[in-house]
Design a protein around this motif. Sequence first.
Motif, PDB file in Angstrom:
ATOM      1  N   UNK A   1       0.838  -1.204   0.000  1.00  0.00           N
ATOM      2  CA  UNK A   1       0.000   0.000   0.000  1.00  0.00           C
ATOM      3  C   UNK A   1       0.873   1.255   0.000  1.00  0.00           C
ATOM      4  N   UNK A   2       1.913   1.274   0.820  1.00  0.00           N
ATOM      5  CA  UNK A   2       2.828   2.424   0.854  1.00  0.00           C
ATOM      6  C   UNK A   2       3.479   2.628  -0.512  1.00  0.00           C
ATOM      7  N   UNK A   3       3.888   1.539  -1.139  1.00  0.00           N
ATOM      8  CA  UNK A   3       4.491   1.596  -2.469  1.00  0.00           C
ATOM      9  C   UNK A   3       3.528   2.242  -3.466  1.00  0.00           C
ATOM     10  N   UNK A   4       2.292   1.769  -3.453  1.00  0.00           N
ATOM     11  CA  UNK A   4       1.311   2.306  -4.408  1.00  0.00           C
ATOM     12  C   UNK A   4       0.999   3.768  -4.133  1.00  0.00           C
ATOM     13  N   UNK A   5       0.875   4.141  -2.880  1.00  0.00           N
ATOM     14  CA  UNK A   5       0.577   5.534  -2.555  1.00  0.00           C
ATOM     15  C   UNK A   5       1.745   6.462  -2.897  1.00  0.00           C
ATOM     16  N   UNK A   6       2.962   5.953  -2.830  1.00  0.00           N
ATOM     17  CA  UNK A   6       4.123   6.769  -3.200  1.00  0.00           C
ATOM     18  C   UNK A   6       4.080   7.165  -4.677  1.00  0.00           C
ATOM     19  N   UNK A   7       3.370   6.377  -5.465  1.00  0.00           N
ATOM     20  CA  UNK A   7       3.222   6.727  -6.891  1.00  0.00           C
ATOM     21  C   UNK A   7       2.374   7.985  -7.084  1.00  0.00           C
ATOM     22  N   UNK A   8       1.680   8.439  -6.074  1.00  0.00           N
ATOM     23  CA  UNK A   8       0.957   9.708  -6.167  1.00  0.00           C
ATOM     24  C   UNK A   8       1.955  10.868  -6.275  1.00  0.00           C
TER      25      UNK A   8
ATOM     26  N   UNK B   1      11.938   5.449  -3.970  1.00  0.00           N
ATOM     27  CA  UNK B   1      12.275   4.433  -2.979  1.00  0.00           C
ATOM     28  C   UNK B   1      12.588   5.051  -1.621  1.00  0.00           C
ATOM     29  N   UNK B   2      13.180   6.222  -1.629  1.00  0.00           N
ATOM     30  CA  UNK B   2      13.449   6.920  -0.372  1.00  0.00           C
ATOM     31  C   UNK B   2      12.139   7.246   0.343  1.00  0.00           C
ATOM     32  N   UNK B   3      11.161   7.727  -0.404  1.00  0.00           N
ATOM     33  CA  UNK B   3       9.855   8.049   0.182  1.00  0.00           C
ATOM     34  C   UNK B   3       9.162   6.796   0.710  1.00  0.00           C
ATOM     35  N   UNK B   4       9.181   5.715  -0.070  1.00  0.00           N
ATOM     36  CA  UNK B   4       8.528   4.473   0.361  1.00  0.00           C
ATOM     37  C   UNK B   4       9.166   3.955   1.649  1.00  0.00           C
ATOM     38  N   UNK B   5      10.500   3.969   1.696  1.00  0.00           N
ATOM     39  CA  UNK B   5      11.201   3.473   2.899  1.00  0.00           C
ATOM     40  C   UNK B   5      10.960   4.378   4.110  1.00  0.00           C
TER      41      UNK B   5
ATOM     42  N   UNK C   1       8.153   6.060   4.676  1.00  0.00           N
ATOM     43  CA  UNK C   1       6.770   5.807   5.090  1.00  0.00           C
ATOM     44  C   UNK C   1       6.613   4.402   5.665  1.00  0.00           C
ATOM     45  N   UNK C   2       7.349   3.457   5.094  1.00  0.00           N
ATOM     46  CA  UNK C   2       7.228   2.061   5.529  1.00  0.00           C
ATOM     47  C   UNK C   2       8.618   1.433   5.651  1.00  0.00           C
ATOM     48  N   UNK C   3       9.174   1.422   6.849  1.00  0.00           N
ATOM     49  CA  UNK C   3      10.514   0.858   7.048  1.00  0.00           C
ATOM     50  C   UNK C   3      10.636  -0.627   6.679  1.00  0.00           C
ATOM     51  N   UNK C   4       9.523  -1.360   6.628  1.00  0.00           N
ATOM     52  CA  UNK C   4       9.560  -2.786   6.271  1.00  0.00           C
ATOM     53  C   UNK C   4       9.558  -3.036   4.762  1.00  0.00           C
ATOM     54  N   UNK C   5       9.731  -1.994   3.967  1.00  0.00           N
ATOM     55  CA  UNK C   5       9.652  -2.112   2.505  1.00  0.00           C
ATOM     56  C   UNK C   5      10.598  -3.158   1.940  1.00  0.00           C
ATOM     57  N   UNK C   6      11.859  -3.102   2.294  1.00  0.00           N
ATOM     58  CA  UNK C   6      12.835  -4.051   1.722  1.00  0.00           C
ATOM     59  C   UNK C   6      12.529  -5.480   2.158  1.00  0.00           C
ATOM     60  N   UNK C   7      12.152  -5.643   3.394  1.00  0.00           N
ATOM     61  CA  UNK C   7      11.775  -6.974   3.913  1.00  0.00           C
ATOM     62  C   UNK C   7      10.559  -7.512   3.148  1.00  0.00           C
ATOM     63  N   UNK C   8       9.554  -6.663   2.934  1.00  0.00           N
ATOM     64  CA  UNK C   8       8.352  -7.080   2.212  1.00  0.00           C
ATOM     65  C   UNK C   8       8.680  -7.395   0.750  1.00  0.00           C
ATOM     66  N   UNK C   9       9.567  -6.604   0.158  1.00  0.00           N
ATOM     67  CA  UNK C   9       9.964  -6.848  -1.227  1.00  0.00           C
ATOM     68  C   UNK C   9      10.625  -8.221  -1.347  1.00  0.00           C
ATOM     69  N   UNK C  10      11.511  -8.542  -0.412  1.00  0.00           N
ATOM     70  CA  UNK C  10      12.168  -9.855  -0.412  1.00  0.00           C
ATOM     71  C   UNK C  10      11.149 -10.977  -0.205  1.00  0.00           C
ATOM     72  N   UNK C  11      10.194 -10.746   0.682  1.00  0.00           N
ATOM     73  CA  UNK C  11       9.142 -11.737   0.929  1.00  0.00           C
ATOM     74  C   UNK C  11       8.358 -12.005  -0.356  1.00  0.00           C
ATOM     75  N   UNK C  12       7.943 -10.940  -1.036  1.00  0.00           N
ATOM     76  CA  UNK C  12       7.158 -11.095  -2.266  1.00  0.00           C
ATOM     77  C   UNK C  12       7.973 -11.726  -3.389  1.00  0.00           C
ATOM     78  N   UNK C  13       9.285 -11.426  -3.442  1.00  0.00           N
ATOM     79  CA  UNK C  13      10.142 -12.097  -4.424  1.00  0.00           C
ATOM     80  C   UNK C  13      10.164 -13.602  -4.162  1.00  0.00           C
ATOM     81  N   UNK C  14      10.234 -13.989  -2.888  1.00  0.00           N
ATOM     82  CA  UNK C  14      10.217 -15.409  -2.536  1.00  0.00           C
ATOM     83  C   UNK C  14       8.891 -16.069  -2.885  1.00  0.00           C
ATOM     84  N   UNK C  15       7.797 -15.380  -2.583  1.00  0.00           N
ATOM     85  CA  UNK C  15       6.470 -15.906  -2.923  1.00  0.00           C
ATOM     86  C   UNK C  15       6.352 -16.088  -4.435  1.00  0.00           C
ATOM     87  N   UNK C  16       6.792 -15.091  -5.184  1.00  0.00           N
ATOM     88  CA  UNK C  16       6.705 -15.157  -6.650  1.00  0.00           C
ATOM     89  C   UNK C  16       7.550 -16.300  -7.196  1.00  0.00           C
ATOM     90  N   UNK C  17       8.768 -16.446  -6.675  1.00  0.00           N
ATOM     91  CA  UNK C  17       9.631 -17.525  -7.139  1.00  0.00           C
ATOM     92  C   UNK C  17       8.993 -18.883  -6.858  1.00  0.00           C
TER      93      UNK C  17
END
Length: 187
Positions: free
Chosen positions: A121-128, A138-142, A144-160
Amino acid sequence: MTLTLVVERKRVKNVNARLRASTLAVSAPQRMADDVLDAAIHTLARKLVRRVRAREANSVEDAHLTAKRIADRFHKPPQVRRVIFVTTQVRRWGSYSAATRTIRLHAALRLMPRWVLEAVIAHELAHAFHLDHSPAFWSLVREVCPDTDRAHAFLDGVSWLAASWQQLPAVERALLAEASRCVDTPE
């Protein structure tokens, strides 16, 4: 999902389908070829099951409140009019329309840890503020949401895993399924 299929050939021009509980009732033209009907049934079943899943995913209203809470973390909060979970997004976890102020989220996010949903959600709202994925974005997303990199890694794992699941040997699939029952995921 396992469906019970009931097909009725009758005097109709098009294939029609209704899904009630786990029964797919199909009416089809009498002279339609079986292979054409089979393809139509498959397409309609997928569409109807997706529609039911989207309805289920959107039955809880907390995503809109979560989005508003995350929007408030921005220096100038972006407007959020609507948040919906969809079953038609295949290549993205989310999208944001500045015109309609709508966030569309992949329905699978509903079942993931809360911090993953919040990061998307933070990622999508940063596109505003940034339409690209620049360093400023990426600076803005991080921020607003310090867990951004962790979530990105999680989603990469889910996708793989989703893309590789069928290619994994049965032994490894069984081990992963068993290991998933033993994992404690902190919220």
